[in-house]
Design a protein around this motif. Structure first.
Motif, PDB file in Angstrom:
ATOM      1  N   VAL A 276       1.313  -1.314   0.118  1.00 44.31           N
ATOM      2  CA  VAL A 276       0.128   0.036  -0.040  1.00 44.31           C
ATOM      3  C   VAL A 276       1.320   1.189  -0.101  1.00 44.31           C
ATOM      4  CG1 VAL A 276      -1.978   1.872   1.412  1.00 44.31           C
ATOM      5  CG2 VAL A 276      -1.945  -1.191   1.205  1.00 44.31           C
ATOM      6  N   ILE A 277       1.898   1.167   0.403  1.00 51.69           N
ATOM      7  CA  ILE A 277       3.133   2.302   0.778  1.00 51.69           C
ATOM      8  C   ILE A 277       4.178   2.542   0.373  1.00 51.69           C
ATOM      9  CG2 ILE A 277       2.027   3.078   2.943  1.00 51.69           C
ATOM     10  CD1 ILE A 277       4.101   2.481   4.766  1.00 51.69           C
ATOM     11  N   ALA A 278       4.545   1.269  -0.405  1.00 47.67           N
ATOM     12  CA  ALA A 278       5.366   1.266  -1.148  1.00 47.67           C
ATOM     13  C   ALA A 278       5.444   2.540  -2.443  1.00 47.67           C
ATOM     14  CB  ALA A 278       5.478   0.792  -2.407  1.00 47.67           C
ATOM     15  N   GLY A 279       7.341   3.142  -1.656  1.00 46.12           N
ATOM     16  CA  GLY A 279       7.403   4.546  -2.132  1.00 46.12           C
ATOM     17  C   GLY A 279       7.113   5.658  -2.023  1.00 46.12           C
ATOM     18  N   HIS A 280       6.151   5.793  -1.072  1.00 45.45           N
ATOM     19  CA  HIS A 280       5.672   7.042  -0.077  1.00 45.45           C
ATOM     20  C   HIS A 280       6.259   6.804   1.338  1.00 45.45           C
ATOM     21  CE1 HIS A 280       2.687   7.847  -3.336  1.00 45.45           C
ATOM     22  NE2 HIS A 280       2.398   6.332  -2.691  1.00 45.45           N
ATOM     23  N   CYS A 281       6.167   5.739   2.184  1.00 44.84           N
ATOM     24  CA  CYS A 281       6.886   5.554   3.701  1.00 44.84           C
ATOM     25  C   CYS A 281       7.653   4.211   3.066  1.00 44.84           C
ATOM     26  CB  CYS A 281       5.959   6.499   4.360  1.00 44.84           C
ATOM     27  SG  CYS A 281       4.894   5.814   4.562  1.00 44.84           S
ATOM     28  N   ALA A 282       8.447   4.096   4.605  1.00 42.21           N
ATOM     29  CA  ALA A 282       9.440   2.675   4.836  1.00 42.21           C
ATOM     30  C   ALA A 282       8.356   2.202   6.024  1.00 42.21           C
ATOM     31  CB  ALA A 282      10.775   3.289   5.404  1.00 42.21           C
ATOM     32  N   VAL A 283       8.353   0.666   5.746  1.00 39.68           N
ATOM     33  CA  VAL A 283       7.686  -0.073   6.205  1.00 39.68           C
ATOM     34  C   VAL A 283       8.889  -0.197   7.519  1.00 39.68           C
ATOM     35  CG1 VAL A 283       6.481  -2.281   6.612  1.00 39.68           C
ATOM     36  CG2 VAL A 283       6.226  -0.571   4.777  1.00 39.68           C
ATOM     37  N   MET A 284       8.307  -0.418   8.662  1.00 42.34           N
ATOM     38  CA  MET A 284       9.755  -1.496   9.887  1.00 42.34           C
ATOM     39  C   MET A 284       8.912  -1.904  10.838  1.00 42.34           C
ATOM     40  SD  MET A 284      11.097   0.709  13.600  1.00 42.34           S
ATOM     41  CE  MET A 284      11.790   1.959  12.344  1.00 42.34           C
ATOM     42  N   ALA A 285       9.161  -3.500  11.011  1.00 34.04           N
ATOM     43  CA  ALA A 285       9.146  -4.840  11.038  1.00 34.04           C
ATOM     44  C   ALA A 285       9.776  -4.878  12.854  1.00 34.04           C
ATOM     45  CB  ALA A 285       9.595  -5.586  10.920  1.00 34.04           C
ATOM     46  N   SER A 286       8.657  -4.760  13.197  1.00 33.95           N
ATOM     47  CA  SER A 286       8.533  -5.695  14.699  1.00 33.95           C
ATOM     48  C   SER A 286       8.515  -7.395  15.519  1.00 33.95           C
ATOM     49  CB  SER A 286       8.958  -4.811  15.727  1.00 33.95           C
ATOM     50  OG  SER A 286       7.475  -4.555  15.874  1.00 33.95           O
ATOM     51  N   GLY A 287       8.978  -7.553  16.685  1.00 30.88           N
ATOM     52  CA  GLY A 287       7.753  -8.557  16.988  1.00 30.88           C
ATOM     53  C   GLY A 287       9.197  -9.830  16.822  1.00 30.88           C
ATOM     54  N   GLY A 288       9.797 -10.317  17.411  1.00 29.57           N
ATOM     55  CA  GLY A 288      10.494 -11.798  17.909  1.00 29.57           C
ATOM     56  C   GLY A 288      11.780 -11.599  17.259  1.00 29.57           C
ATOM     57  N   ILE A 289      12.620 -10.787  16.967  1.00 31.51           N
ATOM     58  CA  ILE A 289      13.458 -10.394  16.148  1.00 31.51           C
ATOM     59  C   ILE A 289      15.034 -10.494  17.117  1.00 31.51           C
ATOM     60  CG2 ILE A 289      15.367  -9.386  14.528  1.00 31.51           C
ATOM     61  CD1 ILE A 289      12.247  -8.278  13.530  1.00 31.51           C
ATOM     62  N   ARG A 290      14.855 -11.506  17.081  1.00 32.03           N
ATOM     63  CA  ARG A 290      16.266 -12.119  18.079  1.00 32.03           C
ATOM     64  C   ARG A 290      18.072 -12.765  17.032  1.00 32.03           C
ATOM     65  NH1 ARG A 290      11.643 -14.200  19.622  1.00 32.03           N
ATOM     66  NH2 ARG A 290      11.029 -13.586  21.576  1.00 32.03           N
ATOM     67  N   THR A 291      17.914 -13.102  16.080  1.00 30.73           N
ATOM     68  CA  THR A 291      19.115 -13.553  14.991  1.00 30.73           C
ATOM     69  C   THR A 291      19.208 -12.456  13.972  1.00 30.73           C
ATOM     70  OG1 THR A 291      17.442 -14.995  13.611  1.00 30.73           O
ATOM     71  CG2 THR A 291      18.773 -15.812  15.697  1.00 30.73           C
ATOM     72  N   CYS A 292      20.016 -12.767  12.692  1.00 28.74           N
ATOM     73  CA  CYS A 292      20.151 -11.614  11.678  1.00 28.74           C
ATOM     74  C   CYS A 292      18.827 -11.873  10.719  1.00 28.74           C
ATOM     75  CB  CYS A 292      21.059 -11.823  11.443  1.00 28.74           C
ATOM     76  SG  CYS A 292      21.287 -10.914  10.049  1.00 28.74           S
ATOM     77  N   LEU A 293      19.074 -13.746  10.924  1.00 26.12           N
ATOM     78  CA  LEU A 293      18.200 -14.358  10.405  1.00 26.12           C
ATOM     79  C   LEU A 293      16.858 -14.009  10.106  1.00 26.12           C
ATOM     80  CD1 LEU A 293      18.897 -17.884   9.701  1.00 26.12           C
ATOM     81  CD2 LEU A 293      18.196 -16.433   7.956  1.00 26.12           C
ATOM     82  N   ASP A 294      16.366 -13.603  11.432  1.00 27.41           N
ATOM     83  CA  ASP A 294      15.023 -13.034  11.813  1.00 27.41           C
ATOM     84  C   ASP A 294      14.818 -12.041  11.001  1.00 27.41           C
ATOM     85  OD1 ASP A 294      14.297 -15.369  13.505  1.00 27.41           O
ATOM     86  OD2 ASP A 294      15.028 -13.953  15.626  1.00 27.41           O
ATOM     87  N   ALA A 295      15.675 -11.044  11.098  1.00 27.83           N
ATOM     88  CA  ALA A 295      15.733  -9.672  10.101  1.00 27.83           C
ATOM     89  C   ALA A 295      15.505  -9.747   9.068  1.00 27.83           C
ATOM     90  CB  ALA A 295      17.028  -8.542  11.052  1.00 27.83           C
ATOM     91  N   GLU A 296      16.172 -10.988   9.065  1.00 27.14           N
ATOM     92  CA  GLU A 296      16.431 -11.051   6.988  1.00 27.14           C
ATOM     93  C   GLU A 296      15.141 -11.173   7.265  1.00 27.14           C
ATOM     94  OE1 GLU A 296      20.932 -12.676   6.024  1.00 27.14           O
ATOM     95  OE2 GLU A 296      19.432 -13.072   5.714  1.00 27.14           O
ATOM     96  N   GLY A 297      14.009 -12.397   7.358  1.00 26.52           N
ATOM     97  CA  GLY A 297      13.191 -12.824   7.263  1.00 26.52           C
ATOM     98  C   GLY A 297      11.925 -11.960   7.009  1.00 26.52           C
ATOM     99  N   ALA A 298      12.105 -10.465   8.278  1.00 29.83           N
ATOM    100  CA  ALA A 298      11.015  -9.502   7.903  1.00 29.83           C
ATOM    101  C   ALA A 298      11.090  -8.654   6.729  1.00 29.83           C
ATOM    102  CB  ALA A 298      11.171  -8.905   9.454  1.00 29.83           C
ATOM    103  N   ILE A 299      12.450  -8.163   6.425  1.00 25.53           N
ATOM    104  CA  ILE A 299      12.933  -7.503   5.314  1.00 25.53           C
ATOM    105  C   ILE A 299      12.536  -8.443   4.173  1.00 25.53           C
ATOM    106  CG2 ILE A 299      14.105  -7.096   3.967  1.00 25.53           C
ATOM    107  CD1 ILE A 299      16.810  -5.837   6.184  1.00 25.53           C
ATOM    108  N   LYS A 300      12.598  -9.963   3.907  1.00 28.10           N
ATOM    109  CA  LYS A 300      11.686 -10.605   2.917  1.00 28.10           C
ATOM    110  C   LYS A 300      10.478 -10.416   2.482  1.00 28.10           C
ATOM    111  CE  LYS A 300      15.803 -14.208   1.477  1.00 28.10           C
ATOM    112  NZ  LYS A 300      15.830 -14.968   2.968  1.00 28.10           N
ATOM    113  N   LEU A 301       9.750  -9.873   3.610  1.00 22.40           N
ATOM    114  CA  LEU A 301       8.304  -9.655   3.558  1.00 22.40           C
ATOM    115  C   LEU A 301       7.653  -8.517   2.970  1.00 22.40           C
ATOM    116  CD1 LEU A 301       7.153 -11.265   6.840  1.00 22.40           C
ATOM    117  CD2 LEU A 301       6.949 -12.697   4.283  1.00 22.40           C
TER     118      LEU A 301
END
Ligand SMILES: Cc1cc2nc3c(=O)[nH]c(=O)nc-3n(C[C@H](O)[C@H](O)[C@H](O)COP(=O)(O)O)c2cc1C
Length: 365
Positions: A276-301
């Motif tokens: 919905v907001i692509a190109g207008h504002c950034a999306v920040m994810a949170s919840g249960g990020i404990r490793t770099c892989l978790d962070a990459e998973g959120a970025i992939k989404l």
């Protein structure tokens, strides 16, 4: 931002009574910021005395300015962006902190939290005044040298309450249809943007849908985020307890009880918001990020940024360990001894009490 990692907003419940930041609270932030986060988001800061939900920091008058300046400085320990999160508690303000006055909220409907008191409905003047308080808090943040402000529109606090058909049953311009329930969050966002000017960062934290019966839906919050993007906000922060399970924070906040069976959307809210907001504002994810892989998973989404909360509470050097690929040495829980929690991890003693007051919330060793 120097990198995509942010420290999630973390209330300490350990500020001074007058809403100024305590020294041990500043040390909690400084030590964690020093490991090099691209941005640090502050604990939720009250904008009006009668909306305090914990003994946290305030941004209500010039007397708070030097405390806010010291906080911004601590948050910039490694040059990251300093963002002040601002909130009002509405129906989940804490009566002891507001002199025992009746709670005020969008409507006279009690929260689902155990023991919650029924609030009184705010007058339309009070609603306008609360918007002005958000504006004033953003203006104080600008004067104190913050890089931006995040509106706390999530986790059942007042901005969320105005958007919720469960909490907001008003029949004036602030309630009723979906577009009227959007009115308050959008008015706050506009007021904050006006106070900050076009250059500083303005973000909005949202609970993507309500887990409670008859709550707002993901389709509703996508419409809200689209409108927020049109107001030139810079990011939307998606608040989830665990981003992989798309599980939002429930209003009852019982962490060790049975998990409510909620309908989760087929696609992650992170992906849906990104669309919905692509190109207008950034999306920040949170919840249960404990490793770099978790962070990459959120970025992939579809997330652009990730905010880390409990992992940074438990291990102040979390990001340094992730960056140096020494994840095996990351502390997995708080030590058994309460004094050790406070001393070894630079956590204010009152925050330790707060963390331990909700069994199941924070992992223990
Ligand atoms: C001690 C503590 C205090 C928190 N305070 C806030 C807050 O002030 N504002 C907010 O939006 N979220 C707050 N949260 C929620 C976190 O920002 C985060 O969204 C949540 O803990 C899930 O992320 P995590 O699994 O990385 O901890 C708090 C969480 C914890 C553990």
């Amino acid at each position: 931002m120097a990198n995509r990692f942010a420290i999630a907003p973390l209330t300490t419940d350990a500020s001074n009574e007058d809403g100024t930041a305590a020294d041990d609270e500043l040390e909690f932030v400084r030590r964690r910021a020093a490991s090099g986060f691209g941005a640090v988001i502050s604990s939720a800061t009250y904008v009006e005395q009668d909306g305090r939900s914990w003994q946290g920091i305030g941004a209500t008058h010039d007397g708070h300015l030097s405390s806010l300046q010291r906080l911004a400085e601590a948050m910039r320990a490694a040059g990251g962006l300093a963002i002040l999160q601002i909130y009002d508690g509405g129906r989940i303000a804490k009566p002891e902190l507001i002199g025992g006055k009746p709670l005020r909220a969008p409507s006279a409907v009690a929260s689902l939290r155990p023991g919650a008191k029924t609030p009184r409905e705010m007058t339309s003047d009070e609603v306008e005044n609360l918007i002005a308080c958000f504006r004033e808090a953003a203006s104080l943040a600008r004067k104190a040298g913050f890089d931006g402000v995040e509106i706390h529109g999530a986790n059942h606090y007042a901005v969320h309450q105005f958007f919720s058909p469960r909490a907001n049953q008003r029949s004036d311009k602030w309630g009723g249809t979906l577009s009227r329930r959007m009115h308050f969050p959008l008015a706050v966002a506009q007021a904050v943007r006006d106070a900050l000017g076009p250059k500083l960062i303005a973000g909005f934290r949202v609970t993507p849908f309500e887990a409670e019966h008859d709550g707002y839906t993901l389709a509703d919050s996508k419409l809200l985020c689209g409108e927020l993007a049109r107001l030139n906000l810079d990011y939307i922060s998606v608040s989830l307890d665990d981003y992989r399970k798309s599980r939002p924070t429930g209003e009852t906040r019982v962490y060790n009880g049975p998990v409510a069976e909620i309908d989760t959307p087929a696609e992650s809210p992170i992906t849906e918001f990104a669309r919905v907001i692509a190109g207008h504002c950034a999306v920040m994810a949170s919840g249960g990020i404990r490793t770099c892989l978790d962070a990459e998973g959120a970025i992939k989404l579809g997330a652009d940024l990730v905010a880390v909360g409990r992992a940074v509470v438990v291990d102040p050097e979390w990001l340094s360990k992730v960056r140096s690929k020494s994840e095996a040495s990351i502390l997995a829980g708080l030590p058994k001894d309460e004094r050790e929690i406070a001393e070894a991890l630079s956590i204010p003693p009152r925050m330790v009490e707060y963390l331990l007051s909700r069994p199941g919330w924070i992992p223990r060793l």
